[in-house]
Design a protein around this motif. Structure first.
Motif, PDB file in Angstrom:
ATOM      1  N   ILE A 123      32.036  15.698  36.264  1.00 10.21           N
ATOM      2  CA  ILE A 123      32.978  16.251  35.280  1.00 10.21           C
ATOM      3  C   ILE A 123      33.280  17.735  35.490  1.00 10.21           C
ATOM      4  CG2 ILE A 123      32.207  14.555  33.570  1.00 10.21           C
ATOM      5  CD1 ILE A 123      30.716  16.814  32.150  1.00 10.21           C
ATOM      6  N   VAL A 124      32.620  18.391  36.438  1.00  6.92           N
ATOM      7  CA  VAL A 124      32.835  19.828  36.634  1.00  6.92           C
ATOM      8  C   VAL A 124      33.837  20.046  37.768  1.00  6.92           C
ATOM      9  CG1 VAL A 124      31.761  22.036  37.212  1.00  6.92           C
ATOM     10  CG2 VAL A 124      30.505  20.356  35.851  1.00  6.92           C
ATOM     11  N   PRO A 125      34.889  20.877  37.532  1.00  5.58           N
ATOM     12  CA  PRO A 125      35.806  21.210  38.636  1.00  5.58           C
ATOM     13  C   PRO A 125      35.040  21.829  39.802  1.00  5.58           C
ATOM     14  CG  PRO A 125      36.718  21.915  36.528  1.00  5.58           C
ATOM     15  CD  PRO A 125      35.316  21.481  36.260  1.00  5.58           C
ATOM     16  N   GLU A 126      35.487  21.596  40.982  1.00  9.73           N
ATOM     17  CA  GLU A 126      34.745  22.003  42.178  1.00  9.73           C
ATOM     18  C   GLU A 126      34.472  23.504  42.214  1.00  9.73           C
ATOM     19  OE1 GLU A 126      35.107  21.615  47.061  1.00  9.73           O
ATOM     20  OE2 GLU A 126      36.541  20.599  45.759  1.00  9.73           O
ATOM     21  N   LYS A 127      35.432  24.298  41.800  1.00 12.75           N
ATOM     22  CA  LYS A 127      35.261  25.752  41.856  1.00 12.75           C
ATOM     23  C   LYS A 127      34.268  26.270  40.809  1.00 12.75           C
ATOM     24  CE  LYS A 127      39.872  26.697  43.700  1.00 12.75           C
ATOM     25  NZ  LYS A 127      41.157  27.409  43.483  1.00 12.75           N
ATOM     26  N   ARG A 128      33.940  25.448  39.808  1.00 14.66           N
ATOM     27  CA  ARG A 128      33.051  25.884  38.735  1.00 14.66           C
ATOM     28  C   ARG A 128      31.659  25.254  38.842  1.00 14.66           C
ATOM     29  NH1 ARG A 128      34.410  30.246  36.900  1.00 14.66           N
ATOM     30  NH2 ARG A 128      33.319  29.828  34.919  1.00 14.66           N
ATOM     31  N   HIS A 129      31.349  24.634  39.991  1.00 16.67           N
ATOM     32  CA  HIS A 129      30.094  23.896  40.135  1.00 16.67           C
ATOM     33  C   HIS A 129      28.878  24.827  40.081  1.00 16.67           C
ATOM     34  CE1 HIS A 129      26.958  21.373  42.022  1.00 16.67           C
ATOM     35  NE2 HIS A 129      27.595  20.395  41.386  1.00 16.67           N
ATOM     36  N   LEU A 165      24.065  27.094  34.316  1.00 16.46           N
ATOM     37  CA  LEU A 165      24.030  26.758  32.905  1.00 16.46           C
ATOM     38  C   LEU A 165      22.909  25.764  32.605  1.00 16.46           C
ATOM     39  CD1 LEU A 165      25.394  27.008  30.110  1.00 16.46           C
ATOM     40  CD2 LEU A 165      26.875  25.095  30.764  1.00 16.46           C
ATOM     41  N   THR A 166      22.762  24.733  33.456  1.00 18.52           N
ATOM     42  CA  THR A 166      21.728  23.714  33.223  1.00 18.52           C
ATOM     43  C   THR A 166      20.331  24.231  33.552  1.00 18.52           C
ATOM     44  OG1 THR A 166      22.138  22.828  35.450  1.00 18.52           O
ATOM     45  CG2 THR A 166      23.277  21.771  33.613  1.00 18.52           C
ATOM     46  N   GLU A 167      20.236  25.338  34.297  1.00 18.84           N
ATOM     47  CA  GLU A 167      18.931  25.906  34.636  1.00 18.84           C
ATOM     48  C   GLU A 167      18.484  26.976  33.640  1.00 18.84           C
ATOM     49  OE1 GLU A 167      19.438  27.336  38.592  1.00 18.84           O
ATOM     50  OE2 GLU A 167      19.040  25.382  39.528  1.00 18.84           O
ATOM     51  N   SER A 168      19.317  27.291  32.652  1.00 15.58           N
ATOM     52  CA  SER A 168      18.980  28.340  31.685  1.00 15.58           C
ATOM     53  C   SER A 168      17.803  27.909  30.819  1.00 15.58           C
ATOM     54  CB  SER A 168      20.197  28.644  30.804  1.00 15.58           C
ATOM     55  OG  SER A 168      19.847  29.536  29.769  1.00 15.58           O
ATOM     56  N   SER A 169      16.908  28.867  30.550  1.00 14.57           N
ATOM     57  CA  SER A 169      15.737  28.586  29.702  1.00 14.57           C
ATOM     58  C   SER A 169      16.019  28.881  28.232  1.00 14.57           C
ATOM     59  CB  SER A 169      14.541  29.424  30.170  1.00 14.57           C
ATOM     60  OG  SER A 169      14.837  30.807  30.090  1.00 14.57           O
TER      61      SER A 169
END
Length: 705
Positions: free
Chosen positions: A427-433, A439-443
């Motif tokens: 679901i993420v555009p290629e340039k925003r990967h 974002l998913t690694e944020s604590s």
């Protein structure tokens, strides 16, 4: 002296009642007068030492000595009235005589033994040899100073009799500092309660610094007023006993503390199920004190109808086989409350007898927590699945664990299509990967506005909340919460477009107003050129400057990005500069000083402030500095409390001395009062080293505008 078998001890031995400290004789028995030959009056008020001396002629001390080790030192020579020498051994005993401390001195007659006339076995009494007496003897006066110190006391504590008597505060010196307060408090309570005897055990410090435990037996003497006048102490060393007792106490206390420190109920059962011991935790768990359950069957702790003898036997057998385990049951508190319990059964030994050890705890809170957890899980599941926003749960590898119905409707994917896949790759555009990975690694919980792709390729504007699931400081998963804001984005863009159009229109309005005012200023200036009357010229000039003050406000708004408020600091600087250029005179040098706090005012307040400033400064130029070569005008805007304070003052000649009515009705003052009302300001003016005008007002809010 003939021996009379009917003669009693009290009739045969001279006895003297003496003052405790001075040994002055207070009373005697009949044997003293008969044996020594003096009348009773001869003895009274004199000291007993005045009637004898120690053999071989050495004068005795001013007090009854403690018997020495050599028997020769124990013999005293008393002379009778007839001059005959009699031999005695003396013993002293502390007594209370008519409410005052005294000593009973007994003179044991050894004369016939010394002269070889009597068999020692036939003596009525003999001096008690205290050399092997195990207790140290100490006598104290009312101030706890030592007046007698036995040889055993010297042996025990290391101080000689002379050292002990001369040391005024020996009590504080040889009692351990940690026990001193306890000893003082004991003595104080003893005095207070009027006790005649008291015993204590405390630590003492010998002369060479050794610490020993001593047991003290204290007898107290009181006078007729009930005040302590002396104390007699017997002391012995109990160090070995106390140290052994301390070791035993520490061992027992350690076990007892451990036993009672456990908050769970612990109780021991014999083979018949009778409770033979219990800890303090049983009271907090069941409400029974130890004494209420010891000796009773353990079914007293079970809920009615829940005690199963067969099940208990099975649990005991398992424990005997070395397989203790945890079991759940139902207990009953003393108040009748029924509650769930968890208990552990094991086999142990108690004073040589085999016992069953039961550790039981109240698990009501845990049961409630489990039930509450089930309810929360149900609520969460319902919330998760029925939420209108999209929610996806990812594992630590960013793979989809589950998604809710809102996510499926938002992105068009079914849960079975996504499970085990990396969501960002779908679901993420290629340039925003790369940004999505960060974002998913944020604590921490993170909020971003991004674009994501639906299954059908449609681009969505969404707000994303990344919520990490942290267990023991490690991220084990992450919730992705997606809020569709596509329609809101479109609406915001339309609003921004409309706002830009309105801003352009408002800027044009201010520009046109400023231009129109400039035209009016020009017309007034042309009119002033054609006017012949000086007064008319002055009025036109004043009006021109007032219009110019208003025009400058619109110019400032037109030049500013904010069309609602004017920067007063900059506005006042430019306005005073224009007034100065317009009004300056060759004969007077005027200096305008500004002290303006950083503040912005709406147009409805900026224009009255500008007109007030123009009006008052213009008047100062015209009237304040008559007959002077220089002057100063000070303009300040401050906020001393919750209101703004505009102050305009000069150092000129002050306001004219004319009736107040004339001042109030003048055109200038009328204009100032009108502008004050527009500001909703309190207005004050006065002469104080020049003219001073002050205006206090609150800044208008946008709602008021």
């Amino acid at each position: 002296m003939n021996f009379n078998p009917e003669e009693s001890f009290f009739d045969a031995q001279p006895m003297f009642v003496c003052e405790q400290a001075t040994l002055k004789i207070l009373d005697i028995n009949s044997a003293a007068t008969e044996i020594l030959g003096y009348k009773k009056k001869k003895f009274l008020k004199k000291r007993i030492i005045d009637f004898g001396e120690q053999k071989p002629g050495k004068k005795i001390k001013d007090e009854i000595p403690i018997p020495a080790k050599k028997s020769a030192d124990k013999i005293w020579v008393f002379k009778t009235k007839a001059g005959k020498e009699l031999y005695f051994q003396l013993s002293a005993h502390l007594i209370n005589y008519k409410g005052r401390p005294a000593k009973l001195v007994i003179a044991h007659n050894f004369s016939e033994i010394v002269e070889g006339k009597r068999d020692k076995k036939k003596l009525l009494s003999s001096q008690l040899d205290l050399n092997n007496f195990p207790l140290a003897e100490i006598e104290w006066d009312a101030s706890l100073n030592i007046i007698r110190w036995s040889s055993k006391a010297e042996e025990l504590f290391g101080y000689t009799e002379e050292e002990a008597i001369n040391e005024k505060r020996l009590l504080e010196k040889f009692i351990h500092e940690d026990d001193l307060d306890y000893v003082r408090e004991t003595i104080k309570e003893t005095y207070k309660n009027g006790q005649k005897d008291v015993s204590v055990i405390n630590r003492n410090i010998t002369k060479n610094g050794d610490v020993i435990y001593c047991e003290w037996y204290n007898s107290l003497l009181y006078n007729s007023e009930g005040k302590v006048v002396a104390m007699y102490s017997l002391v012995h060393d109990v160090t070995a006993r106390e140290e052994a007792l301390d070791d035993a106490k520490r061992s027992m206390m350690s076990y007892q503390d451990l036993f009672n420190s456990i908050s769970d109920a612990i109780y021991l059962l014999d083979k018949e199920g009778t409770i033979i011991e219990a800890n303090e935790g049983l009271e907090s768990t069941f409400g029974y004190k130890r004494t209420e359950v010891v000796g009773k069957h353990n079914r007293i702790l079970a809920a009615p109808g829940k005690y199963d003898e067969e099940r208990i036997k099975e649990i005991r057998e398992l424990a005997h086989e070395g397989n203790p385990g945890k079991f759940e049951g139902w207990g009953k508190k003393k108040n009748g409350e029924i509650f769930p319990t968890e208990f552990l059964v094991n086999i142990g030994n108690y004073f040589g007898e085999e016992v069953i050890i039961v550790i039981e705890r109240d698990i009501s809170d845990r049961k409630e927590s489990e039930e509450a957890l089930k309810q929360r899980e149900g609520l969460f599941s319902k919330l998760f699945n029925s939420s209108p926003i999209g929610i996806a749960l990812l594992n630590e590898h960013r793979e989809v664990e589950m998604v809710n119905d809102g996510f499926e409707q938002l992105f068009g994917y079914r849960e079975n299509e996504l499970k085990g896949l990396e969501l960002d790759k779908l679901i993420v555009p290629e340039k925003r990967h790369d940004e999505a990975v960060r974002l998913t690694e944020s604590s921490k919980v993170t909020e971003v506005t991004e674009r994501r792709i639906r299954k059908d390729g449609t681009i969505l504007d969404v707000i994303i909340y990344a919520v990490p699931v942290v267990v023991e400081k490690s991220i084990v998963g992450i919730y992705g919460i997606y809020v569709d804001i596509t329609d809101r984005k479109k609406a915001e863009e339309q609003v921004r477009k409309s706002l830009r159009e309105k801003e352009m229109l408002l800027a044009e309005v201010h520009h046109r107003v400023k231009n129109n005012l400039a035209v009016i200023t020009g017309l007034l200036e042309l009119q002033s050129y054609s006017a012949q009357d000086k007064n008319a010229k002055r009025i036109l000039k004043d009006s021109q400057m007032r219009v110019n003050s208003i025009a400058m406000v619109h110019e400032k708004l037109y030049q500013s990005e904010d069309f609602s408020e004017v920067d007063i600091n900059q506005y006042f600087e430019e306005l005073t500069e224009v007034v100065h250029k317009t009004m300056k005179r060759s004969d007077v040098k005027v200096d305008i000083q500004l002290d303006i706090i950083p503040v912005k005012l709406p147009i409805i307040q900026a224009i009255p402030c500008g007109l007030l400033l123009n009006e008052i400064i213009t008047n100062s130029y015209k009237h304040a500095f008559t007959g002077r070569k220089s002057g100063t005008i000070t303009v300040s805007l401050s906020k001393p409390c919750d209101k703004l304070l505009l102050q305009i003052k000069d150092d000129g000649i002050g306001l004219p001395e004319q009736p107040q009515a004339n001042i109030h009705t003048s055109l200038g003052m009328t204009l100032i009062k009108t502008l004050s009302k527009q500001l909703n300001a309190s207005f004050d003016y006065r002469s104080e080293g020049g003219a001073i005008f002050e205006f206090k007002f609150e800044k208008s809010s946008e709602e008021e505008e």
